[in-house]
Design an enzyme around this catalytic site. Structure first.
Site, short mmCIF file in Angstrom:
data_model
loop_
_atom_site.label_atom_id
_atom_site.label_comp_id
_atom_site.label_asym_id
_atom_site.label_seq_id
_atom_site.Cartn_x
_atom_site.Cartn_y
_atom_site.Cartn_z
N HIS A 250 1.59 4.61 13.31
CA HIS A 250 0.32 4.56 12.56
C HIS A 250 -0.16 3.14 12.33
O HIS A 250 -0.99 2.89 11.45
CB HIS A 250 0.46 5.30 11.23
CG HIS A 250 0.53 6.79 11.39
ND1 HIS A 250 0.94 7.65 10.38
CD2 HIS A 250 0.27 7.58 12.46
CE1 HIS A 250 0.89 8.89 10.82
NE2 HIS A 250 0.50 8.89 12.07
N GLN B 136 6.03 6.72 10.49
CA GLN B 136 4.62 6.90 10.15
C GLN B 136 4.17 5.83 9.15
O GLN B 136 2.98 5.71 8.88
CB GLN B 136 4.41 8.29 9.54
CG GLN B 136 4.83 9.44 10.43
CD GLN B 136 4.86 10.76 9.68
OE1 GLN B 136 4.11 10.98 8.73
NE2 GLN B 136 5.74 11.66 10.09
N TYR C 67 -6.94 -0.68 0.99
CA TYR C 67 -5.88 -1.23 1.82
C TYR C 67 -5.37 -2.57 1.32
O TYR C 67 -4.20 -2.90 1.49
CB TYR C 67 -6.32 -1.31 3.29
CG TYR C 67 -6.20 0.03 3.96
CD1 TYR C 67 -4.96 0.48 4.41
CD2 TYR C 67 -7.29 0.88 4.08
CE1 TYR C 67 -4.82 1.73 4.99
CE2 TYR C 67 -7.16 2.13 4.66
CZ TYR C 67 -5.92 2.55 5.11
OH TYR C 67 -5.78 3.80 5.66
N ASP D 63 4.10 -0.08 6.29
CA ASP D 63 4.47 -1.14 5.35
C ASP D 63 5.41 -2.19 5.92
O ASP D 63 5.71 -3.19 5.26
CB ASP D 63 5.10 -0.54 4.09
CG ASP D 63 6.24 0.43 4.41
OD1 ASP D 63 7.07 0.13 5.29
OD2 ASP D 63 6.29 1.52 3.77
N THR E 117 9.51 12.77 5.27
CA THR E 117 8.21 13.26 5.76
C THR E 117 8.23 14.78 5.90
O THR E 117 9.24 15.37 6.26
CB THR E 117 7.83 12.63 7.11
OG1 THR E 117 6.59 13.19 7.57
CG2 THR E 117 8.90 12.89 8.16
N SER E 118 7.08 15.38 5.61
CA SER E 118 6.92 16.81 5.81
C SER E 118 6.38 17.10 7.20
O SER E 118 6.34 18.23 7.64
CB SER E 118 5.95 17.39 4.76
OG SER E 118 4.68 16.79 4.88
N CYS F 144 -14.13 -14.22 16.62
CA CYS F 144 -15.58 -14.13 16.81
C CYS F 144 -16.37 -14.10 15.51
O CYS F 144 -17.60 -14.19 15.53
CB CYS F 144 -15.94 -12.92 17.66
SG CYS F 144 -15.69 -11.32 16.82
#
Length: 249
Positions: free
Chosen positions: A150, A112, A69, A115, A242-243, A206
């Site tokens: 997402h 989706q 990532y 970026d 997108t598919s 934290c």
């Protein structure tokens, strides 16, 4: 069902549409230089990206997941919105939308992609000195017309307290920066570095281990109730890049 490739017919449908949604995927950002991974067989450094982007992999090997990532973060920070991003961004401007779809009462881009390029395209558009900034301010152009189902690549989320914040730092932490530099300087390096957990990104609240603020495989997509409501009301859906074959819910 009768299919048409007529631009004039599309314009006529758009002109009469009231509730417009766009569903966008990785192909939208491909022209900005961001890999879709599907075009590489779903591989990153010979590793299957669908097996990296999971909660179980993060639990067992957070170093691997963070390096994947962080690499994506670096690429996304270097990228700029392309012509398709900019065209869709213009539809978020009410006065411009009305010129193409005078009947339209709502427009949403459901992406989706993580970026942030769709959001950046809107920000760039409203900040251009050649545009009437006062007009856009008065139209209340809102970034929430973009729904990032997402998550967001630059969000850093605590695995303990849940605190989440956007962090555009590059590198995100020294250890990930060194790993990225090592990979970039050695194109034959396939195996990712082994980074000690204590040197990976930590929560600013934290101090516990943080994770990328994205939706992984086996996790539920965000804002699904809102998306379902928009889909039910939509009379025009544009599918871009997108598919729509991957489901996390």
């Amino acid at each position: 069902m009768v299919f048409s490739t007529s631009v004039d017919e599309f314009r006529e449908v758009l002109r009469h549409s009231e509730n417009i949604i766009v569903v966008a995927g990785a192909g939208l950002s491909a022209a900005s230089g961001l890999p879709t991974f599907r075009e590489k067989g779903g591989l990153w450094r010979t590793l299957d990206t669908s097996s990296i982007a999971t909660p179980s992999t993060f639990r067992s090997d957070p170093s691997l997941v963070w390096q994947f990532y962080h690499h994506r973060r670096v690429k996304a920070l270097q990228a700029s919105p392309n012509a398709a991003h900019r065209a869709l961004a213009k539809l978020a401007i009410p006065s411009f939308l009305k010129t193409l779809a005078p009947a339209a009462s709502s427009y949403h881009l459901i992406t989706q992609n993580v970026d942030r390029l769709s959001v950046k395209a809107i920000m760039d558009l409203t900040n251009q000195s050649t545009l009437n900034r006062a007009q856009y301010d008065s139209e209340n152009v809102r970034l929430d017309s973009v729904i990032e189902m997402h998550g967001r690549l630059f969000d850093v989320q605590c695995t303990s307290c849940g605190h989440c914040e956007e962090d555009l730092s590059n590198p995100l932490c020294p250890a990930l920066g060194r790993a990225e530099e090592s990979y970039n300087s050695n194109s034959t390096q396939i195996k990712p570095e082994s980074i000690a957990v204590e040197t990976l990104p930590r929560c600013h609240q934290c101090g516990e281990l943080a994770r990328p603020g994205v939706v992984w495989f086996d996790e539920k997509s965000q804002r699904l109730d809102e998306i379902n409501s928009l889909v039910q009301r939509a009379d025009l859906c544009l599918v871009v890049g997108t598919s729509s074959t991957v489901r996390n819910d």
